[in-house]
Design an enzyme around this catalytic site. Sequence first.
Site, PDB file in Angstrom:
ATOM      1  CE  LYS A 191      -1.882   3.194   2.768  1.00  0.00           C
ATOM      2  NZ  LYS A 191      -1.735   4.327   1.452  1.00  0.00           N
ATOM      3  N   GLY A 244       7.139   5.108   7.840  1.00  0.00           N
ATOM      4  CA  GLY A 244       6.276   5.977   7.746  1.00  0.00           C
ATOM      5  C   GLY A 244       6.698   6.930   8.924  1.00  0.00           C
ATOM      6  CB  SER A 245       4.455   9.614  10.428  1.00  0.00           C
ATOM      7  OG  SER A 245       2.683   9.043  10.870  1.00  0.00           O
ATOM      8  N   GLY A 249       3.131   5.247  13.388  1.00  0.00           N
ATOM      9  CA  GLY A 249       3.854   3.285  13.851  1.00  0.00           C
ATOM     10  C   GLY A 249       3.310   3.417  14.853  1.00  0.00           C
ATOM     11  CD  GLU A 266      13.594   0.924   9.345  1.00  0.00           C
ATOM     12  OE1 GLU A 266      14.197   2.163   9.330  1.00  0.00           O
ATOM     13  OE2 GLU A 266      14.095   0.049   9.507  1.00  0.00           O
ATOM     14  CB  CYS A 300      13.331   8.802   7.329  1.00  0.00           C
ATOM     15  SG  CYS A 300      14.763   7.860   6.390  1.00  0.00           S
ATOM     16  CD  GLU A 397      10.207  13.116  10.905  1.00  0.00           C
ATOM     17  OE1 GLU A 397       8.962  12.858  10.789  1.00  0.00           O
ATOM     18  OE2 GLU A 397      11.371  11.958  10.203  1.00  0.00           O
TER      19      GLU A 397
HETATM   20  P1  NAD Z   1       2.805   8.354   7.598  1.00  0.00           P
HETATM   21  O1  NAD Z   1       2.711   7.754   8.701  1.00  0.00           O
HETATM   22  O2  NAD Z   1       1.197   9.521   7.213  1.00  0.00           O
HETATM   23  O3  NAD Z   1       2.315   6.830   6.550  1.00  0.00           O
HETATM   24  C1  NAD Z   1       2.607   6.444   6.150  1.00  0.00           C
HETATM   25  C2  NAD Z   1       1.896   5.527   5.429  1.00  0.00           C
HETATM   26  O4  NAD Z   1       1.129   4.658   6.168  1.00  0.00           O
HETATM   27  C3  NAD Z   1       0.936   6.053   4.015  1.00  0.00           C
HETATM   28  O5  NAD Z   1       0.664   5.019   3.378  1.00  0.00           O
HETATM   29  C4  NAD Z   1      -0.806   5.989   4.701  1.00  0.00           C
HETATM   30  O6  NAD Z   1      -1.392   5.933   4.093  1.00  0.00           O
HETATM   31  C5  NAD Z   1      -0.320   4.810   5.324  1.00  0.00           C
HETATM   32  N1  NAD Z   1      -1.283   4.931   6.720  1.00  0.00           N
HETATM   33  C6  NAD Z   1      -1.617   5.877   7.926  1.00  0.00           C
HETATM   34  N2  NAD Z   1      -2.820   5.710   8.439  1.00  0.00           N
HETATM   35  C7  NAD Z   1      -2.479   3.900   8.011  1.00  0.00           C
HETATM   36  C8  NAD Z   1      -3.366   3.135   9.096  1.00  0.00           C
HETATM   37  N3  NAD Z   1      -4.238   3.069   9.933  1.00  0.00           N
HETATM   38  N4  NAD Z   1      -3.231   1.926   8.484  1.00  0.00           N
HETATM   39  C9  NAD Z   1      -2.197   1.599   7.948  1.00  0.00           C
HETATM   40  N5  NAD Z   1      -1.825   1.912   7.014  1.00  0.00           N
HETATM   41  C10 NAD Z   1      -1.748   4.235   7.365  1.00  0.00           C
HETATM   42  O7  NAD Z   1       3.613   8.943   6.986  1.00  0.00           O
HETATM   43  P2  NAD Z   1       4.324   9.253   5.761  1.00  0.00           P
HETATM   44  O8  NAD Z   1       4.500  11.569   6.137  1.00  0.00           O
HETATM   45  O9  NAD Z   1       3.323   9.412   4.807  1.00  0.00           O
HETATM   46  O10 NAD Z   1       6.130   9.699   6.031  1.00  0.00           O
HETATM   47  C11 NAD Z   1       6.783  10.788   6.151  1.00  0.00           C
HETATM   48  C12 NAD Z   1       7.262   9.992   7.537  1.00  0.00           C
HETATM   49  O11 NAD Z   1       8.406   8.634   6.869  1.00  0.00           O
HETATM   50  C13 NAD Z   1       8.204  10.358   8.324  1.00  0.00           C
HETATM   51  O12 NAD Z   1       8.447  11.004   9.386  1.00  0.00           O
HETATM   52  C14 NAD Z   1       9.505   9.649   8.301  1.00  0.00           C
HETATM   53  O13 NAD Z   1      10.769  10.583   8.631  1.00  0.00           O
HETATM   54  C15 NAD Z   1       9.367   8.915   7.993  1.00  0.00           C
HETATM   55  N6  NAD Z   1      10.196   7.867   6.548  1.00  0.00           N
HETATM   56  C16 NAD Z   1      11.340   7.191   7.563  1.00  0.00           C
HETATM   57  C17 NAD Z   1      12.118   6.010   6.722  1.00  0.00           C
HETATM   58  C18 NAD Z   1      12.376   5.382   7.455  1.00  0.00           C
HETATM   59  O14 NAD Z   1      13.257   4.625   6.571  1.00  0.00           O
HETATM   60  N7  NAD Z   1      13.205   5.816   8.755  1.00  0.00           N
HETATM   61  C19 NAD Z   1      11.650   6.393   4.954  1.00  0.00           C
HETATM   62  C20 NAD Z   1      11.258   7.136   4.880  1.00  0.00           C
HETATM   63  C21 NAD Z   1      10.738   7.864   6.243  1.00  0.00           C
END
Ligand code: NAD
Length: 494
Positions: A191, A244-245, A249, A266, A300, A397
């Site tokens: 997804k 993601g965030s 997470g 991550e 990130c 962040e």
């Molecule tokens: P986000 O958490 O908003 O979304 C990430 C993904 O999760 C998206 O596909 C979103 O649709 C999905 N999602 C959201 N709620 C969900 C739920 N309830 N169930 C299942 N899926 C759900 O993050 P973002 O804004 O897309 O990305 C930015 C974040 O990602 C930043 O915090 C960044 O630091 C982090 N990031 C980390 C790494 C790493 O390797 N540590 C790499 C890239 C990005």
Amino acid sequence: MTAVAESLMLPQAASFASAEHGAFIGGTEISTDGSTIDTVDPATGRVITKIAETDAKTVDRAVESAATAFEGEWGSMLPARREELLHRLADLIEENALELAQYDALEGGKPVTYVESVDVPLAVEQFRYYAGWPTKIQGATVPVSTPNSHVYTRKIPLGVVAAITPWNFPLCQAAIKLAPALAAGNTVVLKPSELTSLSSLRLAQLAVEAGLPAGTVNVVTGTGAATGQALVSHPQVSKISFTGSEATGRHLGAEAGRSLKHISLELGGKNPHIIFADADIAKAATYAATTAYFYSGQVCFSGSRLMVERSAVDDVLAAVKEHADALVLGHGLDRTTTMGPLSSAVHREKVEGYLNTVSGTGAKVAFGGSRPKDGGYFLEPTAVVGPADSDAVVAEEIFGPVLVIQPFDSVEELMPRANSGKYGLTAGVWTNDVRKAHTVAQRLQAGTVWVNTYADYNAAAPFGGFKSSGFGKDCGPEGLEKYLETQTVWMSLA
Ligand code: NAD
């Protein structure tokens, strides 16, 4: 899509980008019957196309399709053949590099030249590296202290993996999840972020073209709250692999706890990037600026918290400003662009909100902070000098082109401050004193520490955070291990 964006794209990329897209299930894209989401070009604020908000029933179809491939052709495929197919997929990504790069540049606002030179090679490298593994996944014989027993272990795949990716690295995050999950023998429902779905959908097509059996790679587009939630709570999903965030997470961690699924997280970072006065200041400052403003700071591992030994602060700030002044803000598809917009209007307002907290804390915005042009979600490269460790600009962040610069006076004063944040993803150290370099690197609470460099990444080197940056490494053998479990077999020889 705007005519200007279209004119900058390969014809096949423009046509794929402007078509409406549904989920990719069982080797083919299905129609977008239900509700849809507009995807937006962040450099213009204009709608690109519509993608399906995949509903729970369709998510169920995707998981079924993955489960069938796992129990069938992919699950029973000989390791050497799996290797061949993963190598073939790497070749196809390389052959379609510009097309794939254009999707991430269009939807994510990233400079296409950077996507071509960073993201696409990184995706190829993931498939090539993990393509080497299927024939090398081994268990062990176990010397138990029980008479007449022959005991051995097997490393076996988990089943269906739900791979959830963020918007900032759509193609390479998909590769970082797919390559090890598939090498280990799992099947995947991916997804992507609702903001950036195109490269993932195209990657799924390429997987079929490479010869991966239908259902091995499926993609469900849509929001996290609807599509993502239906996927992670599906009973046939064995593992959630999330990038993601921190907030999402934490939510998914609780979800995995409820349904007892494997999970790896991550998450975000606020990464201390440390420059000692004895370092090569010109080189360190170049890296500091590059990593702070790369992809508008939406990375990130962005070196977004620059900690500089007090006597070097003025020189570093001047060099960083010079680099910022030279950046060319523009549309990601324009090959002269070196910095694109932020991902959305809401995200830019969030970043600006942090800048509004700076006044009154003793800190100041040294440069930047304004919207440089109309149309699109651009924000100037910005530096904030002298905030306190507890200020939001230091502790959180920001995920924008905002570099925070803080002076320090000694290693002893520096260490607790550098480790004071809740995150622990990456850190950087610049010094010509080898003893200081090792001492500081070992005391930093970060999953990766770069010394006299920053942001190096390779499929062979484990990458992943400590503390609130998550757990479960990407890359290297550990990146594979998280998609496997161990079965122990006891045989009586009595
Ligand atoms: P986000 O958490 O908003 O979304 C990430 C993904 O999760 C998206 O596909 C979103 O649709 C999905 N999602 C959201 N709620 C969900 C739920 N309830 N169930 C299942 N899926 C759900 O993050 P973002 O804004 O897309 O990305 C930015 C974040 O990602 C930043 O915090 C960044 O630091 C982090 N990031 C980390 C790494 C790493 O390797 N540590 C790499 C890239 C990005």
